[in-house]
Write an enzyme that holds these catalytic residues in place. Structure first.
Site, PDB file in Angstrom:
ATOM      1  N   GLY A   1     -10.777   5.973   5.847  1.00 33.10           N
ATOM      2  CA  GLY A   1     -11.105   6.119   4.431  1.00 33.10           C
ATOM      3  C   GLY A   1     -11.010   7.533   3.891  1.00 33.10           C
TER       4      GLY A   1
ATOM      5  N   ASN B   1      -8.467   8.982   2.362  1.00 39.14           N
ATOM      6  CA  ASN B   1      -7.879   8.939   1.010  1.00 39.14           C
ATOM      7  C   ASN B   1      -8.892   8.422  -0.001  1.00 39.14           C
ATOM      8  OD1 ASN B   1      -4.888   9.651   0.662  1.00 39.14           O
ATOM      9  ND2 ASN B   1      -4.976   8.628   2.648  1.00 39.14           N
TER      10      ASN B   1
ATOM     11  N   ARG C   1      -4.508 -15.989   4.397  1.00 41.33           N
ATOM     12  CA  ARG C   1      -4.327 -14.844   3.499  1.00 41.33           C
ATOM     13  C   ARG C   1      -4.870 -15.112   2.093  1.00 41.33           C
ATOM     14  NH1 ARG C   1      -1.791 -10.847   5.517  1.00 41.33           N
ATOM     15  NH2 ARG C   1      -0.520 -11.789   7.118  1.00 41.33           N
TER      16      ARG C   1
ATOM     17  N   MET D   1      -4.732  -2.034   5.494  1.00 40.92           N
ATOM     18  CA  MET D   1      -3.674  -2.512   6.377  1.00 40.92           C
ATOM     19  C   MET D   1      -3.585  -4.032   6.363  1.00 40.92           C
ATOM     20  SD  MET D   1      -2.701   0.367   6.939  1.00 40.92           S
ATOM     21  CE  MET D   1      -1.795   1.140   8.248  1.00 40.92           C
ATOM     22  N   ARG D   2      -3.410  -4.588   5.181  1.00 38.76           N
ATOM     23  CA  ARG D   2      -3.279  -6.034   5.037  1.00 38.76           C
ATOM     24  C   ARG D   2      -2.059  -6.338   4.198  1.00 38.76           C
ATOM     25  NH1 ARG D   2      -5.480  -9.928   7.314  1.00 38.76           N
ATOM     26  NH2 ARG D   2      -5.494 -11.194   5.439  1.00 38.76           N
TER      27      ARG D   2
ATOM     28  N   LEU E   1      -0.592  -8.565   1.444  1.00 35.55           N
ATOM     29  CA  LEU E   1      -1.327  -9.261   0.378  1.00 35.55           C
ATOM     30  C   LEU E   1      -0.635 -10.570   0.001  1.00 35.55           C
ATOM     31  CD1 LEU E   1      -1.779  -6.067  -1.809  1.00 35.55           C
ATOM     32  CD2 LEU E   1      -3.519  -7.122  -0.344  1.00 35.55           C
TER      33      LEU E   1
ATOM     34  N   ASN F   1      -0.686   1.985  -4.321  1.00 38.20           N
ATOM     35  CA  ASN F   1      -0.824   2.147  -2.871  1.00 38.20           C
ATOM     36  C   ASN F   1      -0.316   3.523  -2.486  1.00 38.20           C
ATOM     37  OD1 ASN F   1      -1.181   1.438  -0.102  1.00 38.20           O
ATOM     38  ND2 ASN F   1       1.020   1.032   0.057  1.00 38.20           N
TER      39      ASN F   1
ATOM     40  N   HIS G   1       1.534   5.509   0.690  1.00 40.87           N
ATOM     41  CA  HIS G   1       2.291   5.204   1.903  1.00 40.87           C
ATOM     42  C   HIS G   1       2.785   6.515   2.518  1.00 40.87           C
ATOM     43  CE1 HIS G   1       4.669   2.807   4.627  1.00 40.87           C
ATOM     44  NE2 HIS G   1       5.686   3.628   4.389  1.00 40.87           N
TER      45      HIS G   1
ATOM     46  N   SER H   1       4.081   8.895  -0.534  1.00 43.19           N
ATOM     47  CA  SER H   1       4.443   8.344  -1.848  1.00 43.19           C
ATOM     48  C   SER H   1       3.284   7.506  -2.370  1.00 43.19           C
ATOM     49  CB  SER H   1       5.653   7.396  -1.734  1.00 43.19           C
ATOM     50  OG  SER H   1       6.717   7.984  -1.016  1.00 43.19           O
TER      51      SER H   1
ATOM     52  N   GLU I   1       7.073  -7.266  -2.691  1.00 43.78           N
ATOM     53  CA  GLU I   1       7.718  -6.771  -1.466  1.00 43.78           C
ATOM     54  C   GLU I   1       6.909  -5.628  -0.868  1.00 43.78           C
ATOM     55  OE1 GLU I   1      10.824  -7.535   0.086  1.00 43.78           O
ATOM     56  OE2 GLU I   1      10.505  -9.364  -1.080  1.00 43.78           O
TER      57      GLU I   1
ATOM     58  N   ASP J   1       5.673  -2.242   0.404  1.00 41.86           N
ATOM     59  CA  ASP J   1       6.007  -0.821   0.185  1.00 41.86           C
ATOM     60  C   ASP J   1       7.242  -0.638  -0.701  1.00 41.86           C
ATOM     61  OD1 ASP J   1       3.893  -0.219   1.893  1.00 41.86           O
ATOM     62  OD2 ASP J   1       5.185  -0.159   3.668  1.00 41.86           O
TER      63      ASP J   1
ATOM     64  N   GLU K   1      -1.502  13.776   1.079  1.00 41.55           N
ATOM     65  CA  GLU K   1      -1.892  12.499   0.454  1.00 41.55           C
ATOM     66  C   GLU K   1      -3.116  12.674  -0.438  1.00 41.55           C
ATOM     67  OE1 GLU K   1      -0.400   9.030   3.484  1.00 41.55           O
ATOM     68  OE2 GLU K   1      -2.448   9.714   3.711  1.00 41.55           O
TER      69      GLU K   1
HETATM   70  C1  GAR Z   1      -2.915   7.048   5.336  1.00 39.92           C
HETATM   71  O1  GAR Z   1      -2.067   7.969   5.952  1.00 39.92           O
HETATM   72  C2  GAR Z   1      -2.111   6.095   4.493  1.00 39.92           C
HETATM   73  O2  GAR Z   1      -0.963   6.657   3.904  1.00 39.92           O
HETATM   74  C3  GAR Z   1      -1.719   5.061   5.503  1.00 39.92           C
HETATM   75  O3  GAR Z   1      -2.848   4.902   6.292  1.00 39.92           O
HETATM   76  C4  GAR Z   1      -3.576   6.114   6.344  1.00 39.92           C
HETATM   77  C5  GAR Z   1      -5.015   5.814   5.997  1.00 39.92           C
HETATM   78  O4  GAR Z   1      -5.813   6.929   6.239  1.00 39.92           O
HETATM   79  N1  GAR Z   1      -1.314   3.843   4.861  1.00 39.92           N
HETATM   80  C6  GAR Z   1      -0.355   3.038   5.297  1.00 39.92           C
HETATM   81  O5  GAR Z   1       0.259   3.245   6.318  1.00 39.92           O
HETATM   82  C7  GAR Z   1      -0.128   1.817   4.435  1.00 39.92           C
HETATM   83  N2  GAR Z   1       1.133   1.222   4.749  1.00 39.92           N
HETATM   84  P1  GAR Z   1      -7.238   7.005   5.569  1.00 39.92           P
HETATM   85  O6  GAR Z   1      -7.991   5.740   5.953  1.00 39.92           O
HETATM   86  O7  GAR Z   1      -7.871   8.222   6.175  1.00 39.92           O
HETATM   87  O8  GAR Z   1      -7.062   7.119   4.094  1.00 39.92           O
END
Ligand code: GAR
Length: 317
Positions: free
Chosen positions: A14, A16, A66, A91-92, A94, A108, A110, A137, A144, A146, A175
């Site tokens: 968490g 971000n 889902r 990480m799901r 949707l 999102n 990525h 990004s 689709e 990402d 990020e």
């Molecule tokens: C981040 O680097 C984010 O970009 C990535 O997971 C990490 C989460 O870190 N997301 C993906 O790969 C989504 N496809 P965080 O829990 O510390 O924010």
């Protein structure tokens, strides 16, 4: 000004989410965080958010399909009053229903320079490909994975002898800068007069034989034959309103609308007595389908029969 309400979905650490949350505490941040939810009740990020006084919700996805799981999350989002959803390490995959419900309002982050390296192991793939830069990004979420329109990116130089772990650690710093900025800009745009005019223009000029010209200093939209059916009004005579003026069926409907929804409708100066209605566009979360309907209705009241007949026929299909 009221702040946009953002819910954040996480699956783990968490960081971000925390970056978005701390940015929200800065003066003038245009959004507030109303909920942090996770598909893992033990996600460390949930406890951090709770410690900051943010409502949290954790529910495991295990044993649920889902669609059912997404419906549980969606119910929480609704209850929180969220206008926007920010996925932050969620990480799901949707369900289509969920994506459709939030389309245009779900972002999102990525860890790659999209469209490169969708999915997992992004840093290792960038290094293996010999790329000079990795990055991150922020994009709108579409069906689709990402794949939605990119709203912002940061490039991070890949060092000689780089490891995926080192690169990932640096990308996370980037990020945190990127996401808070892009989210703030995104939720502000619906209060930005330029952006609002662009939306109105797109809808108005899509109507048959519609054109635009300035009238008394405001952008106006008229239909062939010269009759105006809409005006975009920005701080007209310093009223502070970003509004759309359209024709209602008359002063009775105008009065009824204002009584029913005084936050949305108002009686415009000058055109008010002729039954025009003002719609306040600056609430920050406009229903654009509704605006489209108003423009269409006003266009009908202004267009020559030849054109309205054409639209009637087209509407039958
Ligand atoms: C981040 O680097 C984010 O970009 C990535 O997971 C990490 C989460 O870190 N997301 C993906 O790969 C989504 N496809 P965080 O829990 O510390 O924010």
């Amino acid at each position: 000004m009221t702040k946009a309400k953002v819910a954040i979905l996480i699956s783990g650490r968490g960081s971000n989410m925390m970056a978005l949350l701390y940015a929200a505490k800065l003066p003038d941040c245009p959004y507030e965080v109303v909920l942090v939810a996770s598909n893992d009740p033990d996600a460390p990020g949930l406890a951090l958010a709770a410690a900051e006084g943010v409502p949290t919700f954790g529910h495991s996805h295990k044993g649920l399909d889902r669609t059912s799981f997404d419906a549980i999350i969606d119910a929480q989002l609704k209850e929180s009053g969220a206008d926007y959803v920010a996925l932050a390490g969620y990480m799901r995959i949707l369900s289509t229903e969920f994506v459709q419900k939030w389309e245009g309002r779900m972002l999102n982050i990525h860890p790659s320079l999209l469209p490169k390296y969708k999915g997992l192991d992004t840093h290792a793939r960038a290094i293996a490909a010999g790329d000079s830069h990795g990055g991150c990004s922020v994009h709108l979420v579409t069906a689709e994975l990402d794949d939605g329109p990119v709203l912002g990116q940061l490039r991070i130089a890949i060092l000689p002898e780089e490891t995926a772990e080192n690169l990932a650690n640096r990308v996370v710093f980037a990020e945190h800068q990127l996401y808070a900025r892009v989210l703030a800009d995104f939720v502000s745009r619906e209060r930005n007069p330029e952006w609002l005019l662009g939306k109105v223009r797109e809808l108005a000029l899509a109507l048959p034989e519609a054109s635009e010209k300035t009238s008394h200093g405001s952008p106006g939209f008229f239909v062939e034959g010269g009759k105006f059916f809409a005006y975009f009004s920005y701080d007209h005579h310093h009223d502070g309103i970003i509004g759309l003026l359209v024709k209602s069926s008359g002063v009775e409907e105008q009065a009824m609308l204002i009584e029913r929804d005084p936050d949305l409708y108002y009686r415009p100066a000058y055109l008010g007595p002729s039954g025009w209605i003002g719609i306040d566009l600056g609430s920050g979360s406009m229903d654009w389908e509704h605006i489209g309907e108003w423009l269409r209705k006003s266009w009908r009241l202004s267009a020559p029969k030849r054109l309205t007949k054409m639209l009637d026929i087209a509407d039958q299909f």
